[in-house]
Design an enzyme around this catalytic site. Structure first.
Site, PDB file in Angstrom:
ATOM      1  N   THR A 136       0.832  -1.200   0.000  1.00  0.00           N
ATOM      2  CA  THR A 136       0.000   0.000   0.000  1.00  0.00           C
ATOM      3  C   THR A 136       0.872   1.257   0.000  1.00  0.00           C
ATOM      4  OG1 THR A 136      -1.481  -1.254   1.441  1.00  0.00           O
ATOM      5  CG2 THR A 136      -2.016   1.057   1.151  1.00  0.00           C
ATOM      6  N   ARG A 140       8.039  -2.430   2.474  1.00  0.00           N
ATOM      7  CA  ARG A 140       8.119  -2.410   3.928  1.00  0.00           C
ATOM      8  C   ARG A 140       8.480  -3.803   4.415  1.00  0.00           C
ATOM      9  NH1 ARG A 140       3.242   0.818   6.714  1.00  0.00           N
ATOM     10  NH2 ARG A 140       3.832   2.459   5.271  1.00  0.00           N
ATOM     11  N   SER A 185       6.329   4.057   8.269  1.00  0.00           N
ATOM     12  CA  SER A 185       5.192   4.784   8.826  1.00  0.00           C
ATOM     13  C   SER A 185       4.986   4.507  10.308  1.00  0.00           C
ATOM     14  CB  SER A 185       3.945   4.462   8.002  1.00  0.00           C
ATOM     15  OG  SER A 185       2.877   5.274   8.400  1.00  0.00           O
ATOM     16  N   HIS A 186       3.845   3.923  10.632  1.00  0.00           N
ATOM     17  CA  HIS A 186       3.476   3.715  12.034  1.00  0.00           C
ATOM     18  C   HIS A 186       3.976   2.378  12.578  1.00  0.00           C
ATOM     19  CE1 HIS A 186       0.648   2.259   9.132  1.00  0.00           C
ATOM     20  NE2 HIS A 186       0.379   1.278   9.959  1.00  0.00           N
ATOM     21  N   LYS A 246      10.126   4.141   0.103  1.00  0.00           N
ATOM     22  CA  LYS A 246       9.020   4.493  -0.770  1.00  0.00           C
ATOM     23  C   LYS A 246       9.509   5.494  -1.806  1.00  0.00           C
ATOM     24  CE  LYS A 246       5.387   7.147   0.396  1.00  0.00           C
ATOM     25  NZ  LYS A 246       4.072   7.605   0.828  1.00  0.00           N
ATOM     26  N   ASP A 304       2.094  10.220  13.429  1.00  0.00           N
ATOM     27  CA  ASP A 304       2.711   8.885  13.422  1.00  0.00           C
ATOM     28  C   ASP A 304       4.205   8.953  13.100  1.00  0.00           C
ATOM     29  OD1 ASP A 304       2.460   9.548  10.741  1.00  0.00           O
ATOM     30  OD2 ASP A 304       2.271   7.450  10.136  1.00  0.00           O
ATOM     31  N   ASP A 326       6.100   8.812  10.468  1.00  0.00           N
ATOM     32  CA  ASP A 326       6.616   9.668   9.397  1.00  0.00           C
ATOM     33  C   ASP A 326       5.802  10.954   9.209  1.00  0.00           C
ATOM     34  OD1 ASP A 326       4.488   8.095   8.513  1.00  0.00           O
ATOM     35  OD2 ASP A 326       5.073   8.305   6.420  1.00  0.00           O
ATOM     36  N   ASP A 378       2.548  11.628   8.588  1.00  0.00           N
ATOM     37  CA  ASP A 378       1.430  11.855   7.669  1.00  0.00           C
ATOM     38  C   ASP A 378       0.071  11.584   8.305  1.00  0.00           C
ATOM     39  OD1 ASP A 378       1.821   9.134   7.700  1.00  0.00           O
ATOM     40  OD2 ASP A 378       1.910   8.880   5.523  1.00  0.00           O
ATOM     41  N   ARG A 379       0.053  10.871   9.433  1.00  0.00           N
ATOM     42  CA  ARG A 379      -1.249  10.606  10.065  1.00  0.00           C
ATOM     43  C   ARG A 379      -1.544  11.621  11.171  1.00  0.00           C
ATOM     44  NH1 ARG A 379      -2.195   4.122  10.658  1.00  0.00           N
ATOM     45  NH2 ARG A 379      -1.936   3.672   8.443  1.00  0.00           N
ATOM     46  N   THR A 396      -8.300   1.982  -0.845  1.00  0.00           N
ATOM     47  CA  THR A 396      -7.418   2.352   0.267  1.00  0.00           C
ATOM     48  C   THR A 396      -6.019   2.703  -0.240  1.00  0.00           C
ATOM     49  OG1 THR A 396      -8.641   1.002   1.809  1.00  0.00           O
ATOM     50  CG2 THR A 396      -6.339   1.412   2.339  1.00  0.00           C
ATOM     51  N   GLU A 412      -8.741   9.395   4.809  1.00  0.00           N
ATOM     52  CA  GLU A 412      -8.976   7.979   5.040  1.00  0.00           C
ATOM     53  C   GLU A 412      -9.324   7.771   6.503  1.00  0.00           C
ATOM     54  OE1 GLU A 412      -6.561   5.062   2.630  1.00  0.00           O
ATOM     55  OE2 GLU A 412      -5.032   6.446   3.311  1.00  0.00           O
ATOM     56  N   SER A 418      -8.127   5.731   8.364  1.00  0.00           N
ATOM     57  CA  SER A 418      -6.930   5.327   9.095  1.00  0.00           C
ATOM     58  C   SER A 418      -6.123   6.532   9.566  1.00  0.00           C
ATOM     59  CB  SER A 418      -6.085   4.431   8.209  1.00  0.00           C
ATOM     60  OG  SER A 418      -5.835   5.080   6.979  1.00  0.00           O
ATOM     61  N   LYS A 433      -0.801  12.498   2.686  1.00  0.00           N
ATOM     62  CA  LYS A 433      -1.592  12.970   3.803  1.00  0.00           C
ATOM     63  C   LYS A 433      -0.652  13.715   4.747  1.00  0.00           C
ATOM     64  CE  LYS A 433      -1.531   8.310   5.717  1.00  0.00           C
ATOM     65  NZ  LYS A 433      -1.762   7.177   4.818  1.00  0.00           N
ATOM     66  N   ARG A 443      -9.057  -6.527   8.327  1.00  0.00           N
ATOM     67  CA  ARG A 443      -9.709  -5.315   8.804  1.00  0.00           C
ATOM     68  C   ARG A 443     -11.203  -5.426   8.540  1.00  0.00           C
ATOM     69  NH1 ARG A 443      -5.171  -2.650   9.943  1.00  0.00           N
ATOM     70  NH2 ARG A 443      -3.612  -2.126   8.366  1.00  0.00           N
TER      71      ARG A 443
HETATM   72  C1  G1P Z   1      -3.125   1.227   6.013  1.00  0.00           C
HETATM   73  C2  G1P Z   1      -4.399   2.030   6.045  1.00  0.00           C
HETATM   74  C3  G1P Z   1      -4.519   2.865   4.792  1.00  0.00           C
HETATM   75  C4  G1P Z   1      -3.276   3.740   4.640  1.00  0.00           C
HETATM   76  C5  G1P Z   1      -2.018   2.890   4.717  1.00  0.00           C
HETATM   77  C6  G1P Z   1      -0.760   3.745   4.726  1.00  0.00           C
HETATM   78  O1  G1P Z   1      -3.134   0.369   4.900  1.00  0.00           O
HETATM   79  O2  G1P Z   1      -5.523   1.195   6.192  1.00  0.00           O
HETATM   80  O3  G1P Z   1      -5.680   3.648   4.853  1.00  0.00           O
HETATM   81  O4  G1P Z   1      -3.292   4.423   3.421  1.00  0.00           O
HETATM   82  O5  G1P Z   1      -2.028   2.104   5.907  1.00  0.00           O
HETATM   83  O6  G1P Z   1      -0.730   4.613   5.814  1.00  0.00           O
HETATM   84  P1  G1P Z   1      -3.533  -1.187   4.993  1.00  0.00           P
HETATM   85  O7  G1P Z   1      -2.629  -1.810   6.020  1.00  0.00           O
HETATM   86  O8  G1P Z   1      -4.965  -1.224   5.457  1.00  0.00           O
HETATM   87  O9  G1P Z   1      -3.344  -1.711   3.604  1.00  0.00           O
HETATM   88 ZN    ZN Z   2       2.599   7.333   8.113  1.00  0.00          ZN
END
Ligand code: G1P
Ligand code: ZN
Length: 548
Positions: free
Chosen positions: A22, A26, A117-118, A130, A282, A284, A286-287, A349, A368, A370, A381, A501
């Protein structure tokens, strides 16, 4: 003058597992530390973009473990591939939205963001790479697919034999024929945000002594940004920003701004005498999570409220062209869009789907469920942007967070919303659940559960209105005749087993029910979801790992 490069060509075996998910490639740190692993992936990027000649790239990361080492490796590969200029955030730090801003401002060819990211960091945590394109947004699928295809056949990479570059001071260095510019991580980004928000009004509120905020940087990348923006620029007292020192393992925490992982902030915001406003970002940057005193704002509501209040924000007051949300995000923003008479797009997503819509001028705000919201000021974001958007609404209205949300529900109705994550499920079992659901789907239409009837079932498919590309199998939707929904997806960002999910949503306009607890209001739908998908049976878990 062109110097002869001291570049080495290293023979290597291609890896077969470098498929970007996504949000980029990673993996665990240990996977990235396998000899040649990072190098072959970066060379695959270079090959895919047609080499480095004449190009400017931006490079930075969220400061997690392996960030600094990876920066040096990537700089040397970039130099060996003839990249003209690499702009690197000081200390190797650039948040994801700041990277996007820098790519756009300097019209760079693209950028590389080092982040998972998180996901937790540290030697036993995750790392990620990325690639973003010249719009400042994540590479579209055709580019990531091409990188992946290259990574499966690559047999050589080029790397400069040179000492490490000093990335801890702003300045310019030569690496082979490449100019490496170490830039301030915050200033370009801050300049952009200042052009959007009413800093004077926000500053007056933050220095009034009558308004207290608490921003939790979770020992991740937004520490330096939060301090520079909220404290140094807007004048908030220094204790308005907590956990502001970025740490390689995020202090052992899980830098994901939600009620589970940002529990320290949640305790502060749900205590007696809590600050007026709380927010977290988070790994990086963006959240975002937005809280009021003893009050939580769901990300879906946050997006809807931003759209409904755009006129209060100088950078958007002249009008927003449209909004977009990912499919699992609640339809709260759809109602605002309808009211404003602007289009609302439902995408799969992942932020990359918003890029085309923004480039084509079709949407201004998007988000989103999330904990991601943003606008066309960048192509990612943006956590700090969302915090400033809320601070600007608060400063302009003088209302509390809770009052703003409750007023919104009274006007538009409330979309009760919850997401349940089942983490680390055995992959085969998760797939079995989906296979069974796929078979069941057609027979579900018309079935009744309690006082609801299923009106539509499908596996969400999206045709991009701009480039007409089609993305299939983006999540199973079960939609009821009263606008309630159940959605099932598998995560594309997890690194261990499968993450299921479950998203549930219902729509309420009855004043007497508007203020119910979401889990309570949704309990019948949650039961229905388990009944239909046999979640417990397939996952072997009797409750979700995380509820947001
Ligand atoms: C998750 C979130 C999605 C977001 C992505 C990157 O992806 O659900 O909305 O864009 O992290 O931050 P997922 O693990 O669901 O594919
Ligand atoms: Zn992030």
């Amino acid at each position: 003058m062109t110097k002869t490069l001291n570049a080495q060509i290293i023979d290597c075996q291609p890896f077969q597992d470098q498929k970007p998910g996504t949000s980029g490639l990673r993996k665990s740190v240990s996977a990235f530390k396998v000899p040649h692993y990072l190098e072959t992936f970066v060379q695959s990027i270079m090959d895919t973009i047609g080499g480095g000649q004449g190009k400017t790239l931006v490079l930075g990361g969220d400061g997690r473990y392996f960030n600094r080492e990876a920066i040096q490796i990537i700089l040397k590969i970039a130099a060996a591939n003839g990249v003209a200029v690499v702009k690197v955030g000081k200390h190797g730090i650039l948040s994801t939205p700041a990277t996007s801003a820098v790519i756009r401002k300097y019209k760079a060819f693209g950028g590389i963001i080092l982040s998972a990211s998180h996901n937790p960091g540290g030697p036993n945590g995750d790392f990620g790479v990325k690639y973003n394109v010249e719009s400042g947004g994540p590479a579209p699928e055709k580019v990531t697919e091409a990188i992946y295809a290259t990574s499966k056949t690559i047999t050589q990479y080029r790397i400069l034999n040179a000492p490490n570059v000093d990335i801890d001071n702003v300045g310019t260095h030569e690496l082979g024929n490449t100019k490496v510019e170490i830039i301030d991580s915050v200033s370009d980004y801050l300049e952009l945000l200042e052009s959007l928000f009413d800093f004077a009004k926000i500053g007056t509120m933050l220095t009034s002594g009558k308004f207290r905020m608490c921003f939790d940087a979770m020992h991740a990348v937004t520490g330096p940004y939060g301090k520079a923006i909220f404290v140094d620029t807007l004048g908030a007292p220094p204790d308005s920003v907590r956990a502001e020192v970025p740490l390689e393992d995020f202090g052992g925490g899980h830098p994901d701004p939600n009620l589970t992982y940002a529990h320290e902030l949640v305790e502060i915001m749900f205590a007696k005498n809590a600050p007026d406003f709380g927010a977290a970002s988070d790994g990086d940057g963006d959240r975002n999570m937005i809280l009021g005193s003893n009050f939580f704002v769901t990300p879906s509501d946050s997006l809807a409220i931003m759209a409904a209040n755009y006129k209060l924000i100088p950078g958007y007051a002249s009008g927003i062209s449209g909004v977009a949300r990912s499919m699992p995000t609640s339809a709260a923003v759809d109602r605002v869009a309808k009211n404003l008479g602007i289009p609302c797009y439902e995408t799969p997503t992942g932020w990359k789907f918003f890029g085309n819509l923004m480039d084509a001028g079709r949407v201004t705000l998007c988000g989103e469920e999330s904990f991601g919201t943003g606008s066309n000021h960048v192509r990612e974001k943006d956590g700090i942007w969302a915090v400033l958007f809320w601070l600007n609404i608060l400063a302009a209205t003088g209302k509390s967070v809770e009052a703003i949300v409750k007023d919104h529900w009274r006007t538009y109705g409330r979309n009760f919303y919850a997401r349940h994550d089942y983490e680390n499920v055995v992959t085969e079992k998760a797939h079995a659940l989906f296979d069974r659901l796929h078979e069941l789907l057609p027979s579900l239409v018309g079935k009744e559960y309690g006082n609801r009837k299923i009106s539509l079932t499908d596996d969400f498919s999206y045709t991009d209105p701009v480039d007409k590309s089609v993305s299939k199998n983006q999540g199973i939707r079960i939609i009821f005749d009263d606008d309630a929904r159940i959605v099932f997806r598998l995560s594309g960002t997890g690194t261990k087993g499968a993450t299921l999910r479950l998203y549930v949503e219902s729509y309420e306009t009855d004043e007497a029910r508007l203020h119910l607890d979401a889990q309570e209001a949704l309990s019948d739908l949650i039961t229905t979801a388990d009944e239909i998908a046999e979640i417990r049976k397939h996952t072997g878990m009797d409750r979700p790992s995380v509820i947001t």
